[in-house]
Write a protein that holds these residues in place. Structure first.
Motif, PDB file in Angstrom:
ATOM      1  N   VAL A  50       0.869  -1.176   0.000  1.00  0.00           N
ATOM      2  CA  VAL A  50       0.000   0.000   0.000  1.00  0.00           C
ATOM      3  C   VAL A  50       0.905   1.224   0.000  1.00  0.00           C
ATOM      4  O   VAL A  50       1.703   1.413   0.927  1.00  0.00           O
ATOM      5  N   TYR A  51       0.805   2.041  -1.047  1.00  0.00           N
ATOM      6  CA  TYR A  51       1.583   3.272  -1.145  1.00  0.00           C
ATOM      7  C   TYR A  51       0.694   4.423  -0.695  1.00  0.00           C
ATOM      8  O   TYR A  51      -0.302   4.747  -1.332  1.00  0.00           O
ATOM      9  N   GLU A  76       0.112 -10.311   6.137  1.00  0.00           N
ATOM     10  CA  GLU A  76       0.934  -9.111   6.315  1.00  0.00           C
ATOM     11  C   GLU A  76       0.726  -8.179   5.136  1.00  0.00           C
ATOM     12  O   GLU A  76       0.420  -8.620   4.025  1.00  0.00           O
ATOM     13  N   ILE A  77       0.854  -6.887   5.416  1.00  0.00           N
ATOM     14  CA  ILE A  77       0.866  -5.880   4.365  1.00  0.00           C
ATOM     15  C   ILE A  77       2.067  -4.979   4.600  1.00  0.00           C
ATOM     16  O   ILE A  77       2.611  -4.937   5.712  1.00  0.00           O
ATOM     17  N   CYS A  78       2.470  -4.266   3.577  1.00  0.00           N
ATOM     18  CA  CYS A  78       3.583  -3.324   3.697  1.00  0.00           C
ATOM     19  C   CYS A  78       3.066  -1.939   3.321  1.00  0.00           C
ATOM     20  O   CYS A  78       2.590  -1.735   2.200  1.00  0.00           O
ATOM     21  N   ASN A 109      11.086   0.231   8.591  1.00  0.00           N
ATOM     22  CA  ASN A 109      12.400   0.517   8.015  1.00  0.00           C
ATOM     23  C   ASN A 109      12.325   1.872   7.336  1.00  0.00           C
ATOM     24  O   ASN A 109      11.307   2.203   6.729  1.00  0.00           O
ATOM     25  N   THR A 110      13.405   2.623   7.422  1.00  0.00           N
ATOM     26  CA  THR A 110      13.468   3.910   6.734  1.00  0.00           C
ATOM     27  C   THR A 110      14.497   3.834   5.617  1.00  0.00           C
ATOM     28  O   THR A 110      15.394   2.995   5.637  1.00  0.00           O
ATOM     29  N   ILE A 142       6.623   0.158   6.372  1.00  0.00           N
ATOM     30  CA  ILE A 142       6.152  -0.454   7.610  1.00  0.00           C
ATOM     31  C   ILE A 142       5.482  -1.783   7.285  1.00  0.00           C
ATOM     32  O   ILE A 142       4.499  -1.820   6.540  1.00  0.00           O
ATOM     33  N   LYS A 143       6.009  -2.844   7.854  1.00  0.00           N
ATOM     34  CA  LYS A 143       5.408  -4.170   7.697  1.00  0.00           C
ATOM     35  C   LYS A 143       4.422  -4.349   8.840  1.00  0.00           C
ATOM     36  O   LYS A 143       4.786  -4.268  10.023  1.00  0.00           O
ATOM     37  N   VAL A 144       3.150  -4.543   8.483  1.00  0.00           N
ATOM     38  CA  VAL A 144       2.085  -4.765   9.462  1.00  0.00           C
ATOM     39  C   VAL A 144       1.692  -6.231   9.311  1.00  0.00           C
ATOM     40  O   VAL A 144       1.252  -6.647   8.246  1.00  0.00           O
ATOM     41  N   PHE A 145       1.848  -7.010  10.389  1.00  0.00           N
ATOM     42  CA  PHE A 145       1.658  -8.448  10.239  1.00  0.00           C
ATOM     43  C   PHE A 145       1.108  -9.084  11.512  1.00  0.00           C
ATOM     44  O   PHE A 145       1.222  -8.542  12.611  1.00  0.00           O
ATOM     45  N   TYR A 146       0.482 -10.255  11.295  1.00  0.00           N
ATOM     46  CA  TYR A 146       0.071 -11.096  12.404  1.00  0.00           C
ATOM     47  C   TYR A 146       1.250 -11.992  12.740  1.00  0.00           C
ATOM     48  O   TYR A 146       1.786 -12.658  11.870  1.00  0.00           O
TER      49      TYR A 146
END
Length: 150
Positions: A50-51, A76-78, A109-110, A142-146
């Motif tokens: 997702v940008y 997971e999404i990024c 991560n940046t 940003i990795k958003v994950f279960y």
């Protein structure tokens, strides 16, 4: 509150800041050139990327992320944000985490992205040539994950 005074400080005026050399592009007249910002280079686009930008409504971007996690079959999404959209990307990730009652985890991560701008002359009859200018901009991923259940 009491004021703290440092006895080692002098009250003499400070010297003016050191002037650095100015590049020829900085000396150009802004009236003579039009600035056209190019889009950043395309990163790989996966279904779970997702940008985030500042033009789309925040709630719509949040709903898209939530839909990918809930109904899209992704664990997971990024979430990617560039420049001004970094704060929005962070807010989206935190909202997703808060909405899951702590079930989601985040890993950020940046990076720095090099962007290219085109400087086109206003009057093509004059001797001004089109120029390009590069600049750096911050980005976040940003990795958003279960988390994996054991």
């Amino acid at each position: 509150m009491s004021e703290v005074r440092h006895t080692g400080m002098s009250s003499a005026p400070m010297a003016p800041p050191h002037s650095e050399s100015v590049s020829p592009a900085a000396e150009m007249d802004p009236v003579e050139y039009t600035l056209r910002k190019r889009l950043p280079r395309k990163l790989p686009k996966r279904r779970n990327d997702v940008y985030v930008n500042m033009k789309t409504d925040f709630r719509a971007q949040l709903a898209r992320c939530q839909k990918l996690l809930d109904g899209g079959g992704h664990r997971e999404i990024c979430v990617h944000g560039l420049g001004l959209a970094i704060n929005r990307a962070i807010n989206i990730a935190l909202q997703l985490q808060a909405g899951s009652q702590g079930a989601l985890q985040l890993a950020a991560n940046t990076s720095t992205v090099e962007l290219v701008d085109d400087l086109e002359p206003e009057d093509p009859d004059e001797s001004g040539e089109p120029m390009t200018r590069t600049r750096n901009n911050s980005a976040i991923h940003i990795k958003v994950f279960y988390p994996e259940t054991q």
